[in-house]
Design a protein around this motif. Structure first.
Motif, short mmCIF file in Angstrom:
data_model
loop_
_atom_site.label_atom_id
_atom_site.label_comp_id
_atom_site.label_asym_id
_atom_site.label_seq_id
_atom_site.Cartn_x
_atom_site.Cartn_y
_atom_site.Cartn_z
N PHE A 68 36.95 19.74 -43.27
CA PHE A 68 37.95 20.50 -43.87
C PHE A 68 37.27 22.13 -44.14
CE2 PHE A 68 39.23 16.49 -45.24
CZ PHE A 68 40.78 16.40 -45.33
N HIS A 69 38.14 22.92 -44.18
CA HIS A 69 37.84 24.44 -44.63
C HIS A 69 38.33 24.41 -46.12
CE1 HIS A 69 36.46 26.40 -41.12
NE2 HIS A 69 37.42 25.86 -40.37
N THR B 92 50.37 20.03 -44.13
CA THR B 92 49.69 19.24 -43.20
C THR B 92 48.98 17.83 -43.98
OG1 THR B 92 47.39 20.45 -43.17
CG2 THR B 92 48.98 21.18 -41.49
N GLU B 93 48.70 16.99 -43.19
CA GLU B 93 48.15 15.81 -43.98
C GLU B 93 46.78 16.24 -44.72
OE1 GLU B 93 46.63 11.31 -42.97
OE2 GLU B 93 47.98 12.32 -41.44
N ASN B 94 46.62 15.85 -45.92
CA ASN B 94 45.30 16.06 -46.61
C ASN B 94 45.14 17.36 -46.86
OD1 ASN B 94 44.56 13.32 -46.60
ND2 ASN B 94 43.77 13.70 -44.44
N GLN C 30 42.25 23.86 -49.56
CA GLN C 30 41.53 22.98 -48.61
C GLN C 30 42.39 22.34 -47.72
OE1 GLN C 30 39.95 18.80 -49.78
NE2 GLN C 30 37.89 19.96 -49.24
N ILE C 31 42.05 22.66 -46.13
CA ILE C 31 42.78 22.23 -45.08
C ILE C 31 41.93 21.68 -44.11
CG2 ILE C 31 42.83 24.52 -44.24
CD1 ILE C 31 45.80 24.17 -43.33
N PRO C 32 42.46 20.95 -43.31
CA PRO C 32 41.80 20.17 -42.33
C PRO C 32 41.41 21.51 -41.34
CG PRO C 32 43.61 18.77 -42.68
CD PRO C 32 43.79 19.98 -43.40
N LEU D 259 45.46 28.44 -39.26
CA LEU D 259 46.06 29.65 -38.86
C LEU D 259 47.68 29.13 -38.77
CD1 LEU D 259 43.84 31.84 -36.92
CD2 LEU D 259 44.49 31.99 -39.19
N ASP D 260 47.54 27.89 -38.47
CA ASP D 260 48.97 27.14 -37.88
C ASP D 260 49.75 26.66 -39.07
OD1 ASP D 260 48.32 27.76 -35.35
OD2 ASP D 260 47.44 25.84 -34.90
N SER D 261 49.09 26.48 -40.23
CA SER D 261 49.86 26.07 -41.35
C SER D 261 51.04 26.96 -41.96
CB SER D 261 48.55 25.63 -42.40
OG SER D 261 48.30 26.81 -43.18
N SER D 262 51.89 26.15 -42.57
CA SER D 262 53.00 26.99 -42.98
C SER D 262 52.31 27.86 -44.12
CB SER D 262 53.90 26.11 -43.90
OG SER D 262 54.98 26.66 -44.54
N PHE D 263 51.46 27.41 -45.04
CA PHE D 263 50.87 28.19 -46.03
C PHE D 263 49.97 29.35 -45.52
CE2 PHE D 263 47.53 28.84 -49.50
CZ PHE D 263 48.30 29.58 -50.48
N GLY D 264 49.35 28.96 -44.56
CA GLY D 264 48.64 30.02 -43.89
C GLY D 264 49.26 31.08 -43.48
#
Length: 174
Positions: free
Chosen positions: A95-96, A120-122, A135-137, A142-147
């Motif tokens: 994770f980051h 995303t999961e987790n 925290q994101i895998p 950059l691809d996440s909705s929140f990102g």
């Protein structure tokens, strides 16, 4: 007093600057004991002025010198340390983890955006001590909705984010 200035949008999307030049701008603006940590715009310095005044002085100096609209956030050494020590997430190589430095109450704005974003999961978001942590895998930032929300122009003057490991490096340099 010792401070760290966290610059937003440095060395991304065409805003390129050498940290030696940034440090010189800080020195020319009256700051002392100026040094940088990484190329992402983390400037450690000393001043007897308060954080609010420093923000105004340094944003103007950076904007004038680099000919762009500068946004930065100034935290003293004790405040900076809290970003590292209050991290609610366990270290995990998969994770980051990011902490967000910004204006007062920005953590609530970020949490609202996080809660309405698809995850995303987790993927996790948490506020501790008025600091928003995310925290994101790895590989999904950059691809996440929140990102994607984080790049919104309407939020550019509100905050900047740093990988949690950056705070450890800053604290070692303090």
């Amino acid at each position: 007093m010792k401070y760290c200035a966290f610059l937003r949008g440095v060395n991304v999307k065409g805003t390129n600057m050498k940290m030696a030049e940034v440090c010189q701008v800080f020195k020319n603006a009256g700051m002392e004991n100026v040094s940088s940590v990484l190329a992402s715009g983390n400037i450690i310095f000393s001043s007897d002025k308060n954080a609010k005044d420093l923000k105004e002085i340094l944003e103007k100096a950076m904007s004038d010198y680099f000919n762009y609209e500068a946004f930065l956030f100034v935290k003293n050494s004790e405040e900076t340390e809290l970003f590292w020590t209050k991290n609610p997430f366990e270290k995990n190589e998969a994770f980051h983890t990011y902490a967000f430095v910004g204006n007062e109450n920005v953590e609530n704005v970020l949490m609202k955006e996080f809660e309405s974003a698809s995850k995303t999961e987790n993927e996790k978001g948490e506020i501790v001590n008025n600091i928003f942590y995310w925290q994101i895998p790895k590989g999904n930032t950059l691809d996440s909705s929140f990102g994607k929300i984080l790049g919104k122009k309407s939020l550019k003057d509100q905050f900047t984010s740093r990988n949690i490991n950056t705070f450890e490096k800053i604290l070692k340099k303090f």
